[in-house]
Design an enzyme around this catalytic site. Structure first.
Site, PDB file in Angstrom:
ATOM      1  N   SER A 187       0.854  -1.185   0.000  1.00 48.75           N
ATOM      2  CA  SER A 187       0.000   0.000   0.000  1.00 48.75           C
ATOM      3  C   SER A 187       0.891   1.237   0.000  1.00 48.75           C
ATOM      4  O   SER A 187       2.100   1.154   0.244  1.00 48.75           O
ATOM      5  CB  SER A 187      -0.897   0.009   1.233  1.00 48.75           C
ATOM      6  OG  SER A 187      -0.116   0.217   2.409  1.00 48.75           O
TER       7      SER A 187
ATOM      8  N   GLY B 129      -9.468  -4.635   3.979  1.00 52.93           N
ATOM      9  CA  GLY B 129      -9.478  -5.703   2.992  1.00 52.93           C
ATOM     10  C   GLY B 129      -9.424  -5.254   1.547  1.00 52.93           C
ATOM     11  O   GLY B 129      -9.377  -6.099   0.644  1.00 52.93           O
ATOM     12  N   ALA B 130      -9.406  -3.941   1.302  1.00 55.25           N
ATOM     13  CA  ALA B 130      -9.393  -3.469  -0.083  1.00 55.25           C
ATOM     14  C   ALA B 130      -8.142  -3.933  -0.814  1.00 55.25           C
ATOM     15  O   ALA B 130      -8.194  -4.384  -1.968  1.00 55.25           O
ATOM     16  CB  ALA B 130      -9.500  -1.950  -0.118  1.00 55.25           C
ATOM     17  N   GLY B 131      -6.989  -3.840  -0.152  1.00 57.55           N
ATOM     18  CA  GLY B 131      -5.745  -4.291  -0.769  1.00 57.55           C
ATOM     19  C   GLY B 131      -5.718  -5.791  -0.983  1.00 57.55           C
ATOM     20  O   GLY B 131      -5.132  -6.280  -1.958  1.00 57.55           O
ATOM     21  N   ASP B 132      -6.348  -6.534  -0.076  1.00 55.74           N
ATOM     22  CA  ASP B 132      -6.431  -7.989  -0.228  1.00 55.74           C
ATOM     23  C   ASP B 132      -7.284  -8.351  -1.436  1.00 55.74           C
ATOM     24  O   ASP B 132      -6.912  -9.223  -2.234  1.00 55.74           O
ATOM     25  CB  ASP B 132      -7.022  -8.619   1.032  1.00 55.74           C
ATOM     26  CG  ASP B 132      -6.295  -8.201   2.297  1.00 55.74           C
ATOM     27  OD1 ASP B 132      -5.056  -8.080   2.251  1.00 55.74           O
ATOM     28  OD2 ASP B 132      -6.962  -7.989   3.319  1.00 55.74           O
TER      29      ASP B 132
ATOM     30  N   ASN C 230      -8.026  -3.325  -9.147  1.00 60.10           N
ATOM     31  CA  ASN C 230      -8.627  -2.054  -8.723  1.00 60.10           C
ATOM     32  C   ASN C 230     -10.138  -2.167  -8.620  1.00 60.10           C
ATOM     33  O   ASN C 230     -10.764  -1.592  -7.719  1.00 60.10           O
ATOM     34  CB  ASN C 230      -8.261  -0.946  -9.703  1.00 60.10           C
ATOM     35  CG  ASN C 230      -6.859  -0.409  -9.502  1.00 60.10           C
ATOM     36  OD1 ASN C 230      -6.195  -0.726  -8.517  1.00 60.10           O
ATOM     37  ND2 ASN C 230      -6.389   0.399 -10.437  1.00 60.10           N
TER      38      ASN C 230
END
Length: 352
Positions: free
Chosen positions: A190, A240-243, A267
């Site tokens: 990130s 959890g967005a990056g996961d 994305n």
């Protein structure tokens, strides 16, 4: 005592190996608990894989207090607690979802050992620990049994305050993992984690992707850097967005998308995740639309790509902007089809 209750892998042999502990996530905004849910990168990535019909096996450990059901049973460690995080959000601090968050680990389950991993081969692996559970020797074993391994830097550099468990970071060179970088397929970080490595140095060892919320993400390689466009989303919870991004990326790349197109798919899933609270729900009709767009995009490259060209990430493939537009249309439809339960939570907690 460790009790192995893992289910037989579905559709054996599975394509993907996901390594990282399931967690209990507690989200607290302005001193009030917003929600408690299943957490851990493994849970978010497996949700994406389920939606995109990617067969996988998870290796996760939990304590006897584990409170949730999962598609594949974790290893239950006797006399241990499940890894638990509390995420504290402050509405008075302006931010994009992370600057206003303090994350604390309040309990930690046992680490995942090389001996916990299966003996058969996988097309790709996901090293996605969140609480320090992925050891250097475990990543080493993953590299041996997977054709390619995608790694989240949080698996490598997270450390925890000895008193209150606040998540902190060490420099990647001090993590004990740095020497393995030339053998992994991609390192994801990130924007908050990227300062703990020298991107210019690391990109010479392995491709790097840095996610940055509403700004999208950047792909780094020896060939240069590419900015990949985001998708508009009303953010309710960045957890959890990056996961989900990494899950979407890995699923897209291993399905045959170019690296920039796979990052675009990542994305998309990141934007779908931040628009919901806790573990996201992906509506089946929307998922089918996404799979149709991915299949259509892959067909455009069957005759046009030269051998090995799919691994280049220093230039945009032809038609990338149209692919973004097509996925954006699906994203807009998804906004209209969010589960009513999530909208109700949004209204009750004033998170708009």
């Amino acid at each position: 005592m460790v009790s192995d209750t893992k289910d037989p892998p579905p559709n054996f042999p599975p394509r993907a190996l996901i390594v990282g502990n399931f967690c209990h996530d507690i989200l607290i905004r302005d001193a009030h608990v917003v929600t408690e849910s299943l957490g851990g990168a493994a849970s978010f990535i497996s949700t994406v894989f389920e939606g995109l019909s990617v067969t996988y096996l998870t290796v996760s450990k939990v304590g006897e207090d584990f409170a949730y059901s999962t598609n594949q049973s974790p290893i239950v460690v006797g006399n241990s607690k499940t890894t638990t995080f509390r995420a504290f959000f402050d509405s008075s601090i302006a931010g994009d979802g992370h600057g206003d968050r303090i994350l604390k680990r309040v309990s930690a389950c046992a680490p995942i050992l090389p001996s916990d991993l299966p003996d058969f081969r996988f097309e790709f692996g996901m090293a996605v620990g969140v609480g320090g559970e992925v050891l250097p020797e475990t990543l080493e074993r993953m590299i041996e049994i997977c054709d390619v391994v995608f790694v989240d830097i949080q698996s490598l550099i997270r450390v925890f305050d000895e008193i209150d468990g606040t998540v902190q970071h060490v420099n990647l060179k001090e993590s004990g993992f740095f020497h393995m970088l030339p053998r992994i397929g991609l390192l994801k970080a990130s924007a908050e984690e990227a300062p703990f490595m020298d991107v210019e140095e690391v990109k010479k060892l392995c491709p790097v992707v840095v996610t940055n919320g509403k700004e999208g993400c950047k792909l780094y390689s020896n060939g240069g850097v590419l900015q990949i466009a985001p998708f508009t989303a009303t953010q309710l919870d960045p957890t959890g967005a990056g996961d989900s991004f990494l899950g979407g990326f890995a699923a897209g790349f291993t399905a045959g998308l170019t690296v920039p197109d796979a990052a675009l798919l990542g994305n998309l899933f990141g934007s779908l995740t931040v628009a919901q609270i806790g573990l996201p729900h992906f509506e089946s009709r929307i998922l089918q639309r996404i799979k149709d767009e991915v299949d259509r995009r892959k067909l455009q490259f069957i005759d046009s790509l030269s051998p090995g060209e799919n691994e280049l990430i220093h230039r945009m493939p032809e038609g990338h902007e149209q692919f973004h537009k097509s996925l954006g249309t699906v994203r807009s439809e998804c906004q209209l089809n969010l589960p009513a339960s999530h909208r109700a939570v949004e209204q009750v907690n004033g998170l708009t």
